[in-house]
Scaffold this motif. Structure first.
Motif, short mmCIF file in Angstrom:
data_model
loop_
_atom_site.label_atom_id
_atom_site.label_comp_id
_atom_site.label_asym_id
_atom_site.label_seq_id
_atom_site.Cartn_x
_atom_site.Cartn_y
_atom_site.Cartn_z
N VAL A 45 -13.08 -7.16 0.08
CA VAL A 45 -13.82 -5.91 0.34
C VAL A 45 -12.96 -4.95 1.14
O VAL A 45 -12.86 -3.75 0.83
CB VAL A 45 -15.15 -6.20 1.07
N LEU A 46 -12.32 -5.45 2.18
CA LEU A 46 -11.43 -4.61 3.00
C LEU A 46 -10.30 -4.02 2.16
O LEU A 46 -9.94 -2.84 2.32
CB LEU A 46 -10.85 -5.42 4.16
N ALA A 47 -9.75 -4.82 1.26
CA ALA A 47 -8.65 -4.35 0.42
C ALA A 47 -9.13 -3.24 -0.53
O ALA A 47 -8.43 -2.25 -0.73
CB ALA A 47 -8.07 -5.52 -0.38
N VAL A 48 -10.32 -3.43 -1.10
CA VAL A 48 -10.88 -2.41 -1.99
C VAL A 48 -11.11 -1.10 -1.23
O VAL A 48 -10.76 -0.01 -1.71
CB VAL A 48 -12.21 -2.90 -2.62
N LEU A 49 -11.69 -1.20 -0.04
CA LEU A 49 -11.98 0.01 0.75
C LEU A 49 -10.70 0.69 1.21
O LEU A 49 -10.61 1.93 1.19
CB LEU A 49 -12.85 -0.36 1.95
N ALA A 50 -9.71 -0.10 1.62
CA ALA A 50 -8.45 0.49 2.07
C ALA A 50 -7.74 1.21 0.94
O ALA A 50 -7.18 2.30 1.13
CB ALA A 50 -7.55 -0.60 2.66
N ASP A 51 -7.76 0.62 -0.24
CA ASP A 51 -7.12 1.26 -1.39
C ASP A 51 -7.93 2.44 -1.89
O ASP A 51 -7.37 3.47 -2.30
CB ASP A 51 -6.93 0.24 -2.52
N GLY A 52 -9.25 2.31 -1.87
CA GLY A 52 -10.10 3.34 -2.46
C GLY A 52 -10.38 4.52 -1.55
O GLY A 52 -10.62 5.64 -2.02
N ILE A 53 -10.38 4.29 -0.22
CA ILE A 53 -10.71 5.36 0.73
C ILE A 53 -9.52 5.71 1.61
O ILE A 53 -9.21 6.87 1.85
CB ILE A 53 -11.90 4.95 1.62
N GLY A 54 -8.82 4.69 2.08
CA GLY A 54 -7.72 4.86 3.02
C GLY A 54 -7.85 3.82 4.11
O GLY A 54 -8.94 3.29 4.35
N GLU A 55 -6.75 3.51 4.77
CA GLU A 55 -6.78 2.50 5.81
C GLU A 55 -7.05 3.15 7.16
O GLU A 55 -6.33 4.07 7.58
CB GLU A 55 -5.44 1.75 5.86
N PRO A 56 -8.08 2.70 7.88
CA PRO A 56 -8.39 3.31 9.18
C PRO A 56 -7.26 3.11 10.18
O PRO A 56 -6.71 2.01 10.29
CB PRO A 56 -9.64 2.56 9.63
N PRO A 57 -6.87 4.14 10.90
CA PRO A 57 -5.80 3.99 11.89
C PRO A 57 -6.28 3.22 13.12
O PRO A 57 -7.44 3.34 13.53
CB PRO A 57 -5.46 5.44 12.26
#
Length: 339
Positions: free
Chosen positions: A150-162
């Protein structure tokens, strides 16, 4: 259509530094609350420009938490077929709770990359969650491994939180300033809104928490106190978006269509005429003899609508179609003491 004079003058006006333009449908609630937060941060840092916060950052953690809740429901025995898809639908209180827990970041620290993908990240996310539900039922994967996906999908789809933001900004006096902080420290240090200090006050019907008139007074008092108000309404009704008008006197169905559609506020709610369709932000109010006659409203559709992105709302439209507002609890308590 009747002749109509549009006034954009308000004796309380809290924000005239530009509006946001939504990059995705369904994030109006996030924008409405972040409008309140960004004003607090801009005032504290002395920023006079159209400073914006990242909606993508809030979206990331909203979907992350809801994904965890979805999988937890499956583990606790829920039928996946009966569970709703994870979505961005939320209330102002939920946005506030996300920001209090995870913080907030300026827009340039985390732009939302969703529009760069041909496939909606929500479709991919929900497909992965339902595959995860099957894997949990079959015992072929556990909660932790699915949430890693889920984290990988969100990071790729939205961006990685700083983990840390490095923010350079220009103050009203022209001075260039810089700050470095974690998202949580940035939020707590420069915004500081806490969920425990607010309530989402509803005025849906006669059985609701407050009447529409009381809700209007609460909104007016919060604006008088120098704080904007995120609110929910039915913006479809008796409105002209491009002109920026929300007024029951502006469009007359009987004159325009030859039919009478008049109903009381209570009947409109009971029969589904009125329903919550959008969240926006109150930026100001015109008070005359202590009563609101019109409100300044900030939407997130860019500066091309209304007066540089702002609408004017009559007091009567408020009473008919404003359904909820994020209000400081101290104002609610003082209003209760008066009644």
């Amino acid at each position: 259509m009747k002749k109509y004079h549009i006034s954009h003058e308000y004796n309380i006006d809290l924000w005239s530094r530009g509006v946001c333009e939504e990059d995705e449908k369904g994030k109006d609630c996030v924008y409405a609350v972040l409008n309140v937060m960004r004003a607090k941060i801009a005032d504290k840092l002395g920023i006079s420009s159209n400073f914006q916060l990242s909606t993508g950052y809030v979206k990331f953690f909203l979907l992350y938490r809801r994904s965890g809740d979805f999988l937890a429901s499956v583990i606790n025995g829920a039928d996946p077929a009966k569970l709703e898809d994870v979505s961005l639908d939320c209330t102002p209180m939920q946005v506030l709770e996300i920001c209090e827990k995870y913080g907030a970041v300026p827009l340039n620290s985390m732009p939302d990359n969703s529009h760069h993908h041909k496939t909606d990240v929500l479709i991919v996310l929900n497909n992965r969650l339902r595959l995860g539900a099957m894997q949990l039922k079959q015992g072929t994967a556990d909660f932790k491994s699915i949430m890693a996906d889920v984290l990988a999908v969100l990071a790729d789809g939205i961006g990685e939180p700083p983990e840390e933001i490095n923010f350079t900004y220009r103050k009203a006096d022209g001075e260039i300033a810089k700050l470095s902080a974690s998202p949580v420290d940035f939020y707590s240090g420069y915004c500081g809104m806490r969920a425990e200090d607010y309530s989402l006050v509803s005025a849906y019907n006669s059985d609701a928490q407050v009447s529409a008139d009381v809700l209007m007074r609460l909104v007016s008092r919060q604006l008088e106190g120098g704080e904007q108000v995120a609110f929910g309404c039915d913006e479809r009704q008796q409105s002209m978006q491009m002109l920026g008008i929300l007024d029951t006197d502006f469009i007359d169905a009987e004159d325009s269509f030859g039919t009478d559609v008049r109903m009381s506020r209570e009947d409109k709610l009971s029969y589904g005429v009125t329903r919550l369709t959008r969240y926006m932000t109150f930026d100001g109010v015109q008070l005359e003899n202590g009563r609101a006659v019109r409100f300044k409203v900030q939407d997130c559709r860019g500066a091309e609508t209304g007066a540089d992105g702002h609408y004017t709302m009559s007091a009567d439209w408020f009473c008919q179609y404003v359904l909820s507002a994020l209000i400081r609890r101290e104002l609610i308590e003082s209003a209760s003491d008066e009644s």
